[in-house]
Design a protein around this motif. Structure first.
Motif: not given
Length: 310
Positions: A191, A193-194, A231, A241, A243, A245, A259
């Motif tokens: 994972v 998160s960004y 993304t 933002r 996540t 996976a 998101d």
């Protein structure tokens, strides 16, 4: 089956058949009606059924477009844009006639929700268009729940002997809603998160994980495209933002993005992108390269789960 006039609206019958004889008789009859009307025709069904129809048509098969649905429609999410609309949009004048069999006995339980939603969304995608799409269902081999769903997603029902009736259960939006199923997080996934400034890092991370799990060559390039598009959508349309996976599931690698965005267009990713609507071009590209796309959207956010073969 009765002939359909070009002036009528979209026609979307389900054909419930048992055995090769009923299948061949009804599909060939359907196509010969189209031939008599001078309609462009396409057939997208699993390979063995393609041969039944070709043999049944004989010389009349010339001029019909034949596609193996196990290849062209392996991902149910690309059937509308690439197979059905691809053919219909290429023939904008007059009525177009198509046989599409997206659900067969080999479909998995993971694939089925996307298949059911596909069948429901055809009604929205072709509303008001002079297109007839016949969808065969094998009553002898498919689960009763699948047959029941077909009665909800198709306004007209045809039996193996050719009798037609109006479905009293027709409610395609109910099927779209019912299969908008929450997708439970996988505990052993890698994972990341960004936020916006971490897009290069999350893409590098995702591609590395996919490669570690066995994705290579052109499929790794496809995985990279999926990660980049999803993304970016999170940053632009999903609250800035998200996540990512990545994990292995049988012979596939799964790429998932969560998101805070919400898709309001049920056809997002299944038709050409529309200005101002999220999930357009990027999600369309994802559907084109993926083996399967599962999607859940709600007030709290959206999850897109993409399956890529190893």
């Amino acid at each position: 089956m009765s002939p359909v006039q070009a002036s009528e609206a979209f026609v979307h019958p389900a054909l419930f058949y048992r055995g090769e004889q009923e299948y061949t008789q009804q599909t060939v009859s359907f196509l010969k009606e189209g031939l008599a009307n001078g309609e462009p025709m396409a057939v997208a069904v699993p390979g063995p059924n393609l041969e039944l129809i070709k043999n049944g048509l004989g010389a009349d098969a010339e001029g019909v477009l034949f596609l193996d649905m196990t290849e062209a429609g392996r991902n149910p999410g690309r059937i509308i844009p690439r197979v059905l609309r691809g053919f219909a949009d290429a023939h904008p004048k007059g009525r177009v006639r198509i046989i599409g069999e997206p659900i067969w006995a080999g479909r998995s339980a993971v694939e089925y929700p996307a298949c059911a939603q596909h069948e429901a969304l055809i009604n929205a995608a072709f509303e008001g268009r002079a297109v007839t799409i016949l969808c065969p269902y094998d009553e002898a081999r498919l689960d009763p729940e699948v047959i029941a769903d077909a009665r909800i997603t198709h306004p007209t029902l045809i039996s193996g002997d050719g009798r037609e009736e109006t479905s009293d259960a027709y409610d395609w939006e109910a099927v779209v809603s019912r299969y908008n199923q929450a997708l439970t997080p996988v505990p052993d996934a890698a994972v990341f998160s960004y936020e916006a400034e971490e897009l290069p890092a999350v893409r590098k991370f995702g591609v590395a994980q996919a490669a570690r799990l066995g994705v290579a060559g052109e499929r790794l390039m496809d995985a990279e495209l999926v990660i980049a598009e999803l993304t970016t959508n999170s940053v632009v349309h999903g609250g800035g933002r998200g996540t990512l996976a990545v994990w292995a599931e049988q012979e596939q690698v799964v790429i998932e993005v969560r998101d805070a965005g919400r898709l309001t267009d049920p056809l997002a990713g299944r038709r050409p992108a529309q200005h101002g609507k999220p999930g357009g071009r990027g999600l369309l590209l994802v559907h084109y390269v993926a083996d399967l796309v599962r999607l859940h959207t709600a007030d709290e956010g959206t999850t897109v789960r993409v399956y890529v073969s190893v």
